[in-house]
Design a protein around this motif. Structure first.
Motif, PDB file in Angstrom:
ATOM      1  N   MET A 108       0.819  -1.178   0.000  1.00  0.00           N
ATOM      2  CA  MET A 108       0.000   0.000   0.000  1.00  0.00           C
ATOM      3  C   MET A 108       0.869   1.249   0.000  1.00  0.00           C
ATOM      4  N   ARG A 109       1.988   1.203   0.750  1.00  0.00           N
ATOM      5  CA  ARG A 109       2.890   2.359   0.771  1.00  0.00           C
ATOM      6  C   ARG A 109       3.455   2.638  -0.615  1.00  0.00           C
ATOM      7  N   GLU A 110       3.847   1.583  -1.304  1.00  0.00           N
ATOM      8  CA  GLU A 110       4.464   1.746  -2.620  1.00  0.00           C
ATOM      9  C   GLU A 110       3.514   2.378  -3.623  1.00  0.00           C
ATOM     10  N   THR A 111       2.245   2.040  -3.532  1.00  0.00           N
ATOM     11  CA  THR A 111       1.278   2.537  -4.511  1.00  0.00           C
ATOM     12  C   THR A 111       0.539   3.777  -4.036  1.00  0.00           C
ATOM     13  N   GLY A 112       0.653   4.087  -2.753  1.00  0.00           N
ATOM     14  CA  GLY A 112      -0.082   5.215  -2.203  1.00  0.00           C
ATOM     15  C   GLY A 112      -1.556   4.912  -1.990  1.00  0.00           C
ATOM     16  N   ALA A 113      -1.895   3.627  -2.006  1.00  0.00           N
ATOM     17  CA  ALA A 113      -3.287   3.218  -1.835  1.00  0.00           C
ATOM     18  C   ALA A 113      -3.690   3.301  -0.367  1.00  0.00           C
ATOM     19  N   SER A 114      -4.955   3.571  -0.158  1.00  0.00           N
ATOM     20  CA  SER A 114      -5.500   3.597   1.197  1.00  0.00           C
ATOM     21  C   SER A 114      -6.116   2.236   1.514  1.00  0.00           C
ATOM     22  N   GLN A 115      -6.446   2.031   2.782  1.00  0.00           N
ATOM     23  CA  GLN A 115      -7.150   0.811   3.157  1.00  0.00           C
ATOM     24  C   GLN A 115      -8.488   0.727   2.425  1.00  0.00           C
ATOM     25  N   SER A 116      -9.117   1.866   2.220  1.00  0.00           N
ATOM     26  CA  SER A 116     -10.396   1.889   1.498  1.00  0.00           C
ATOM     27  C   SER A 116     -10.225   1.425   0.057  1.00  0.00           C
ATOM     28  N   ASP A 117      -9.120   1.839  -0.576  1.00  0.00           N
ATOM     29  CA  ASP A 117      -8.842   1.415  -1.958  1.00  0.00           C
ATOM     30  C   ASP A 117      -8.683  -0.101  -2.022  1.00  0.00           C
ATOM     31  N   VAL A 118      -7.912  -0.640  -1.087  1.00  0.00           N
ATOM     32  CA  VAL A 118      -7.673  -2.091  -1.057  1.00  0.00           C
ATOM     33  C   VAL A 118      -8.968  -2.829  -0.745  1.00  0.00           C
ATOM     34  N   ALA A 119      -9.719  -2.314   0.213  1.00  0.00           N
ATOM     35  CA  ALA A 119     -10.985  -2.949   0.590  1.00  0.00           C
ATOM     36  C   ALA A 119     -11.938  -3.024  -0.597  1.00  0.00           C
ATOM     37  N   GLU A 120     -12.048  -1.931  -1.320  1.00  0.00           N
ATOM     38  CA  GLU A 120     -12.930  -1.902  -2.494  1.00  0.00           C
ATOM     39  C   GLU A 120     -12.501  -2.934  -3.525  1.00  0.00           C
ATOM     40  N   ALA A 121     -11.194  -3.026  -3.763  1.00  0.00           N
ATOM     41  CA  ALA A 121     -10.678  -3.986  -4.742  1.00  0.00           C
ATOM     42  C   ALA A 121     -10.918  -5.428  -4.301  1.00  0.00           C
ATOM     43  N   CYS A 122     -10.943  -5.668  -2.983  1.00  0.00           N
ATOM     44  CA  CYS A 122     -11.127  -7.015  -2.449  1.00  0.00           C
ATOM     45  C   CYS A 122     -12.595  -7.356  -2.189  1.00  0.00           C
ATOM     46  N   GLY A 123     -13.473  -6.352  -2.309  1.00  0.00           N
ATOM     47  CA  GLY A 123     -14.887  -6.598  -2.075  1.00  0.00           C
ATOM     48  C   GLY A 123     -15.254  -6.703  -0.605  1.00  0.00           C
ATOM     49  N   VAL A 124     -14.493  -6.019   0.252  1.00  0.00           N
ATOM     50  CA  VAL A 124     -14.775  -6.006   1.687  1.00  0.00           C
ATOM     51  C   VAL A 124     -14.782  -4.558   2.171  1.00  0.00           C
ATOM     52  N   THR A 125     -15.039  -4.370   3.453  1.00  0.00           N
ATOM     53  CA  THR A 125     -15.061  -3.019   4.002  1.00  0.00           C
ATOM     54  C   THR A 125     -13.671  -2.604   4.490  1.00  0.00           C
ATOM     55  N   GLN A 126     -13.479  -1.307   4.639  1.00  0.00           N
ATOM     56  CA  GLN A 126     -12.217  -0.786   5.165  1.00  0.00           C
ATOM     57  C   GLN A 126     -11.947  -1.291   6.582  1.00  0.00           C
ATOM     58  N   PRO A 127     -12.951  -1.320   7.483  1.00  0.00           N
ATOM     59  CA  PRO A 127     -12.676  -1.870   8.818  1.00  0.00           C
ATOM     60  C   PRO A 127     -12.216  -3.332   8.780  1.00  0.00           C
ATOM     61  N   HIS A 128     -12.757  -4.094   7.816  1.00  0.00           N
ATOM     62  CA  HIS A 128     -12.338  -5.490   7.675  1.00  0.00           C
ATOM     63  C   HIS A 128     -10.852  -5.567   7.291  1.00  0.00           C
ATOM     64  N   ILE A 129     -10.451  -4.762   6.315  1.00  0.00           N
ATOM     65  CA  ILE A 129      -9.041  -4.737   5.907  1.00  0.00           C
ATOM     66  C   ILE A 129      -8.169  -4.319   7.080  1.00  0.00           C
ATOM     67  N   SER A 130      -8.604  -3.338   7.847  1.00  0.00           N
ATOM     68  CA  SER A 130      -7.849  -2.886   9.015  1.00  0.00           C
ATOM     69  C   SER A 130      -7.640  -4.027   9.998  1.00  0.00           C
ATOM     70  N   LYS A 131      -8.690  -4.805  10.248  1.00  0.00           N
ATOM     71  CA  LYS A 131      -8.579  -5.939  11.176  1.00  0.00           C
ATOM     72  C   LYS A 131      -7.631  -7.002  10.648  1.00  0.00           C
ATOM     73  N   VAL A 132      -7.668  -7.242   9.338  1.00  0.00           N
ATOM     74  CA  VAL A 132      -6.756  -8.215   8.729  1.00  0.00           C
ATOM     75  C   VAL A 132      -5.315  -7.728   8.875  1.00  0.00           C
ATOM     76  N   LEU A 133      -5.064  -6.459   8.537  1.00  0.00           N
ATOM     77  CA  LEU A 133      -3.713  -5.908   8.592  1.00  0.00           C
ATOM     78  C   LEU A 133      -3.160  -5.877  10.015  1.00  0.00           C
ATOM     79  N   ASN A 134      -4.041  -5.723  10.995  1.00  0.00           N
ATOM     80  CA  ASN A 134      -3.608  -5.684  12.394  1.00  0.00           C
ATOM     81  C   ASN A 134      -3.613  -7.055  13.053  1.00  0.00           C
ATOM     82  N   GLY A 135      -3.887  -8.110  12.278  1.00  0.00           N
ATOM     83  CA  GLY A 135      -3.846  -9.469  12.798  1.00  0.00           C
ATOM     84  C   GLY A 135      -4.992  -9.824  13.723  1.00  0.00           C
ATOM     85  N   LYS A 136      -6.072  -9.056  13.690  1.00  0.00           N
ATOM     86  CA  LYS A 136      -7.211  -9.335  14.570  1.00  0.00           C
ATOM     87  C   LYS A 136      -8.103 -10.436  14.010  1.00  0.00           C
ATOM     88  N   ILE A 137      -8.110 -10.581  12.683  1.00  0.00           N
ATOM     89  CA  ILE A 137      -8.848 -11.665  12.037  1.00  0.00           C
ATOM     90  C   ILE A 137      -7.966 -12.268  10.948  1.00  0.00           C
TER      91      ILE A 137
END
Length: 89
Positions: free
Chosen positions: A1-30
């Motif tokens: 994400m740093r390399e591309t300048g993408a936000s969690q919202s950008d990644v979430a949209e591309a993956c078909g999930v919500t930004q909070p979901h991506i945040s939990k994945v990135l933080n190892g909560k799920i």
């Protein structure tokens, strides 16, 4: 994400999930679900291809390398060759 300048919202949209979901994945909560992993892999592949350096960036890198001494320049070239080998190119 740093390399591309993408936000969690950008990644979430591309993956078909919500930004909070991506945040939990990135933080190892799920755990990363297979569906999300597939979406993330597709997003990474698309963004890797889109990240070709501009001619100006390449010229700036070349100028910096040329400003180095021969020994240091050779070290960088050896590092790049090792990375290239690891990438299987």
């Amino acid at each position: 994400m740093r390399e591309t300048g993408a936000s969690q919202s950008d990644v979430a949209e591309a993956c078909g999930v919500t930004q909070p979901h991506i945040s939990k994945v990135l933080n190892g909560k799920i755990k990363l679900a297979k569906k999300t992993a597939a979406g993330l892999e597709q997003w990474l592949d698309e963004n890797r291809q889109a990240q070709e350096p501009s001619p100006q960036t390449l010229e700036a890198i070349a100028a910096k390398l040329n400003a180095l001494g021969p020994k240091r320049r050779m070290q960088f070239m050896q590092l790049l060759a090792a990375i290239d080998g690891l990438l299987g190119r």
